[in-house]
Design a protein around this motif. Sequence first.
Motif, PDB file in Angstrom:
ATOM      1  N   PRO A 177     -82.488  21.163 -21.569  1.00 61.60           N
ATOM      2  CA  PRO A 177     -81.123  20.780 -21.626  1.00 61.60           C
ATOM      3  C   PRO A 177     -81.008  19.908 -23.044  1.00 61.60           C
ATOM      4  CG  PRO A 177     -81.918  19.510 -19.723  1.00 61.60           C
ATOM      5  CD  PRO A 177     -83.026  20.498 -20.314  1.00 61.60           C
ATOM      6  N   LEU A 178     -79.668  20.080 -23.578  1.00 58.43           N
ATOM      7  CA  LEU A 178     -79.440  19.477 -24.888  1.00 58.43           C
ATOM      8  C   LEU A 178     -78.201  18.631 -24.668  1.00 58.43           C
ATOM      9  CD1 LEU A 178     -80.328  18.531 -27.736  1.00 58.43           C
ATOM     10  CD2 LEU A 178     -79.278  20.713 -28.473  1.00 58.43           C
ATOM     11  N   TYR A 179     -77.033  19.197 -24.544  1.00 58.62           N
ATOM     12  CA  TYR A 179     -75.796  18.553 -24.295  1.00 58.62           C
ATOM     13  C   TYR A 179     -74.695  19.776 -23.344  1.00 58.62           C
ATOM     14  CZ  TYR A 179     -74.381  21.415 -28.303  1.00 58.62           C
ATOM     15  OH  TYR A 179     -74.153  22.538 -29.177  1.00 58.62           O
ATOM     16  N   GLY A 180     -73.664  19.020 -23.150  1.00 67.91           N
ATOM     17  CA  GLY A 180     -72.554  19.752 -22.415  1.00 67.91           C
ATOM     18  C   GLY A 180     -71.299  19.504 -23.118  1.00 67.91           C
ATOM     19  N   GLU A 181     -70.387  20.440 -23.297  1.00 64.91           N
ATOM     20  CA  GLU A 181     -69.119  20.247 -23.976  1.00 64.91           C
ATOM     21  C   GLU A 181     -67.868  20.721 -22.983  1.00 64.91           C
ATOM     22  OE1 GLU A 181     -68.711  22.685 -27.800  1.00 64.91           O
ATOM     23  OE2 GLU A 181     -70.578  23.562 -27.021  1.00 64.91           O
ATOM     24  N   ALA A 182     -66.878  19.910 -23.032  1.00 65.61           N
ATOM     25  CA  ALA A 182     -65.778  20.131 -22.532  1.00 65.61           C
ATOM     26  C   ALA A 182     -65.095  21.504 -23.123  1.00 65.61           C
ATOM     27  CB  ALA A 182     -64.555  19.005 -22.967  1.00 65.61           C
ATOM     28  N   MET A 183     -64.185  22.121 -22.308  1.00 69.75           N
ATOM     29  CA  MET A 183     -63.653  23.418 -22.675  1.00 69.75           C
ATOM     30  C   MET A 183     -62.058  23.277 -22.569  1.00 69.75           C
ATOM     31  SD  MET A 183     -66.104  25.567 -23.045  1.00 69.75           S
ATOM     32  CE  MET A 183     -65.169  27.269 -23.043  1.00 69.75           C
ATOM     33  N   TYR A 184     -61.455  23.870 -23.533  1.00 72.72           N
ATOM     34  CA  TYR A 184     -59.970  23.970 -23.550  1.00 72.72           C
ATOM     35  C   TYR A 184     -59.127  25.195 -23.437  1.00 72.72           C
ATOM     36  CZ  TYR A 184     -61.149  19.006 -25.054  1.00 72.72           C
ATOM     37  OH  TYR A 184     -61.492  17.810 -25.072  1.00 72.72           O
ATOM     38  N   LEU A 185     -58.172  25.377 -23.034  1.00 78.46           N
ATOM     39  CA  LEU A 185     -57.134  26.343 -23.232  1.00 78.46           C
ATOM     40  C   LEU A 185     -56.140  26.042 -24.432  1.00 78.46           C
ATOM     41  CD1 LEU A 185     -54.066  27.429 -22.736  1.00 78.46           C
ATOM     42  CD2 LEU A 185     -56.100  29.085 -22.231  1.00 78.46           C
ATOM     43  N   ALA A 186     -56.535  26.971 -25.368  1.00 79.81           N
ATOM     44  CA  ALA A 186     -55.693  26.526 -26.825  1.00 79.81           C
ATOM     45  C   ALA A 186     -54.533  27.606 -26.517  1.00 79.81           C
ATOM     46  CB  ALA A 186     -56.460  27.085 -28.017  1.00 79.81           C
ATOM     47  N   ALA A 187     -53.051  27.106 -26.596  1.00 76.80           N
ATOM     48  CA  ALA A 187     -52.026  27.874 -26.610  1.00 76.80           C
ATOM     49  C   ALA A 187     -51.159  27.407 -27.888  1.00 76.80           C
ATOM     50  CB  ALA A 187     -51.268  27.502 -25.339  1.00 76.80           C
ATOM     51  N   PRO A 188     -50.223  28.468 -28.317  1.00 76.71           N
ATOM     52  CA  PRO A 188     -49.197  27.936 -29.151  1.00 76.71           C
ATOM     53  C   PRO A 188     -48.303  26.878 -28.540  1.00 76.71           C
ATOM     54  CG  PRO A 188     -49.305  30.288 -29.014  1.00 76.71           C
ATOM     55  CD  PRO A 188     -50.056  29.788 -27.690  1.00 76.71           C
ATOM     56  N   ALA A 189     -48.137  25.753 -29.552  1.00 78.64           N
ATOM     57  CA  ALA A 189     -47.373  24.575 -29.177  1.00 78.64           C
ATOM     58  C   ALA A 189     -45.877  24.698 -29.326  1.00 78.64           C
ATOM     59  CB  ALA A 189     -47.916  23.273 -30.062  1.00 78.64           C
ATOM     60  N   GLU A 190     -45.007  24.300 -28.365  1.00 78.78           N
ATOM     61  CA  GLU A 190     -43.607  24.236 -28.553  1.00 78.78           C
ATOM     62  C   GLU A 190     -43.040  23.283 -29.622  1.00 78.78           C
ATOM     63  OE1 GLU A 190     -41.726  26.566 -27.294  1.00 78.78           O
ATOM     64  OE2 GLU A 190     -43.085  27.400 -26.150  1.00 78.78           O
ATOM     65  N   PRO A 191     -42.303  23.581 -30.661  1.00 79.68           N
ATOM     66  CA  PRO A 191     -42.043  22.866 -31.518  1.00 79.68           C
ATOM     67  C   PRO A 191     -41.100  21.427 -30.902  1.00 79.68           C
ATOM     68  CG  PRO A 191     -41.569  24.885 -32.410  1.00 79.68           C
ATOM     69  CD  PRO A 191     -42.009  25.034 -31.116  1.00 79.68           C
TER      70      PRO A 191
ATOM     71  N   ALA B 210     -62.723  28.771 -35.547  1.00 76.48           N
ATOM     72  CA  ALA B 210     -61.567  28.317 -36.306  1.00 76.48           C
ATOM     73  C   ALA B 210     -60.625  29.510 -36.690  1.00 76.48           C
ATOM     74  CB  ALA B 210     -62.412  27.930 -37.883  1.00 76.48           C
ATOM     75  N   THR B 211     -61.175  30.619 -36.705  1.00 79.29           N
ATOM     76  CA  THR B 211     -60.280  31.700 -36.846  1.00 79.29           C
ATOM     77  C   THR B 211     -59.177  32.111 -35.535  1.00 79.29           C
ATOM     78  OG1 THR B 211     -61.756  32.981 -38.233  1.00 79.29           O
ATOM     79  CG2 THR B 211     -59.856  34.357 -37.310  1.00 79.29           C
ATOM     80  N   VAL B 212     -60.040  31.727 -34.364  1.00 76.33           N
ATOM     81  CA  VAL B 212     -59.205  31.873 -33.114  1.00 76.33           C
ATOM     82  C   VAL B 212     -57.921  30.821 -33.023  1.00 76.33           C
ATOM     83  CG1 VAL B 212     -59.414  31.421 -30.740  1.00 76.33           C
ATOM     84  CG2 VAL B 212     -61.199  32.639 -31.803  1.00 76.33           C
ATOM     85  N   LEU B 213     -58.403  29.580 -33.561  1.00 75.30           N
ATOM     86  CA  LEU B 213     -57.117  28.670 -33.629  1.00 75.30           C
ATOM     87  C   LEU B 213     -56.161  28.896 -34.339  1.00 75.30           C
ATOM     88  CD1 LEU B 213     -59.421  25.344 -33.107  1.00 75.30           C
ATOM     89  CD2 LEU B 213     -58.085  26.542 -31.424  1.00 75.30           C
ATOM     90  N   ALA B 214     -56.533  29.507 -35.638  1.00 78.97           N
ATOM     91  CA  ALA B 214     -55.508  29.699 -36.721  1.00 78.97           C
ATOM     92  C   ALA B 214     -54.668  31.052 -36.004  1.00 78.97           C
ATOM     93  CB  ALA B 214     -56.295  30.465 -38.041  1.00 78.97           C
ATOM     94  N   LEU B 215     -55.257  31.822 -35.407  1.00 79.53           N
ATOM     95  CA  LEU B 215     -54.358  33.097 -34.822  1.00 79.53           C
ATOM     96  C   LEU B 215     -53.489  32.168 -33.550  1.00 79.53           C
ATOM     97  CD1 LEU B 215     -57.129  35.854 -34.602  1.00 79.53           C
ATOM     98  CD2 LEU B 215     -55.032  35.565 -36.027  1.00 79.53           C
ATOM     99  N   VAL B 216     -54.257  31.478 -32.783  1.00 79.82           N
ATOM    100  CA  VAL B 216     -53.185  30.785 -31.801  1.00 79.82           C
ATOM    101  C   VAL B 216     -52.094  30.075 -32.572  1.00 79.82           C
ATOM    102  CG1 VAL B 216     -53.181  29.065 -30.037  1.00 79.82           C
ATOM    103  CG2 VAL B 216     -55.197  30.504 -30.101  1.00 79.82           C
ATOM    104  N   ALA B 217     -52.351  29.421 -33.661  1.00 77.86           N
ATOM    105  CA  ALA B 217     -51.063  28.726 -34.251  1.00 77.86           C
ATOM    106  C   ALA B 217     -50.203  29.679 -34.705  1.00 77.86           C
ATOM    107  CB  ALA B 217     -51.808  27.738 -35.396  1.00 77.86           C
ATOM    108  N   ALA B 218     -50.582  30.919 -35.042  1.00 79.09           N
ATOM    109  CA  ALA B 218     -49.791  31.843 -35.548  1.00 79.09           C
ATOM    110  C   ALA B 218     -48.823  32.382 -34.546  1.00 79.09           C
ATOM    111  CB  ALA B 218     -50.569  32.858 -36.407  1.00 79.09           C
ATOM    112  N   GLY B 219     -49.225  32.066 -33.129  1.00 78.61           N
ATOM    113  CA  GLY B 219     -48.587  32.858 -32.140  1.00 78.61           C
ATOM    114  C   GLY B 219     -48.988  34.057 -31.612  1.00 78.61           C
ATOM    115  N   GLN B 220     -50.147  34.250 -32.136  1.00 82.65           N
ATOM    116  CA  GLN B 220     -50.812  35.683 -31.740  1.00 82.65           C
ATOM    117  C   GLN B 220     -51.647  35.489 -30.323  1.00 82.65           C
ATOM    118  OE1 GLN B 220     -51.255  38.616 -33.543  1.00 82.65           O
ATOM    119  NE2 GLN B 220     -49.099  37.542 -34.099  1.00 82.65           N
TER     120      GLN B 220
END
Length: 317
Positions: free
Chosen positions: A165-179, A242-252
């Motif tokens: 074992p090396l490390y563990g990471e938290a996981m997140y749901l990334a969704a478009p934010a409401e202005p 990084a591309t995934v987050l850019a698409l989320v930010a674009a409302g995709q």
Amino acid sequence: MLDVRRLRLLRELARRGTIAAVAEALAYSPSAVSQQLAVLEREAGLPLLERTGRRVRLTPAAQNLVGHAEAVLERLERAGADLAEARGGLAGVLRVGAFPTATRALVPAALVHLARRHPALEPMVHETDPAAVAHALRAGDLDVALVHTYDFVPTPPEPGLATRPLYGEAMYLAAPAEPPSGAWPEPGPAAPVADQGAVLRAHRDAPWITATPGTLCHTMTLRACRAAGFTPRVRHRIDEFATVLALVAAGQGVAVVPQLGVTGPPGAGVALTRLDMERRTEIAFRSGAGTHPAVAAFAASLRAAVPPDLAVPRAGA
């Protein structure tokens, strides 16, 4: 006397099921694999293979021989490690496999640490999806690799391989934010954990962004959603977070992303909600190679490079 190279071919045949797959994995021709296995049968003095259509089935004697082959190959790895230790002074090529987020966030610092202590050692990094690591290690294409597992994608032990074992990471749901909201929690184990099923179900009708099919990341998203009671409608298949987050930010769409996939504040357009799941990263190598000085040195450098905000993997997970 049984030839260890032919035993390795038999071991790979037990894992892959077809001579063509063994040939492709080990850079042989199918006829060469067949010929070597025929020689092994003569050395053994009894049938080892039974053909069933295009596949080859191992006889009980062959299955037993595969077990011995695993033990022999592990002892050879240990012998190589002992010889390397006796020679002293690390030098030569070390072939390293790593998945993209670890390659970006962890491996460069580990290589700096390694070079300061063992300047004659030449690590060669190959980006490798964890699903392909076992075959690459057994084939000798890699010496050590980083692999990951998810709560929803347990991986059974791989014959001939060992992990630490090396490390563990938290996981997140990334969704478009409401202005006007564009804020997200500070990634890490201290972030509050939401009701995972409720969070995922709230986005059941949204388009989803997943990794490409065949990857552990893709399987993780599908299984997490199905555990929440629905099958996601996938719009985009992207492996780079990084591309995934850019698409989320674009409302995709929405996506599940690991902590190391969050490289910094994305600006307005993305909201992160921490989920009750984890991605765990391990160091993988051939059984018996854990004490090889080069493998041990790289593992130590990886541990020194782990950011302090990454969680310790959950015990028994």
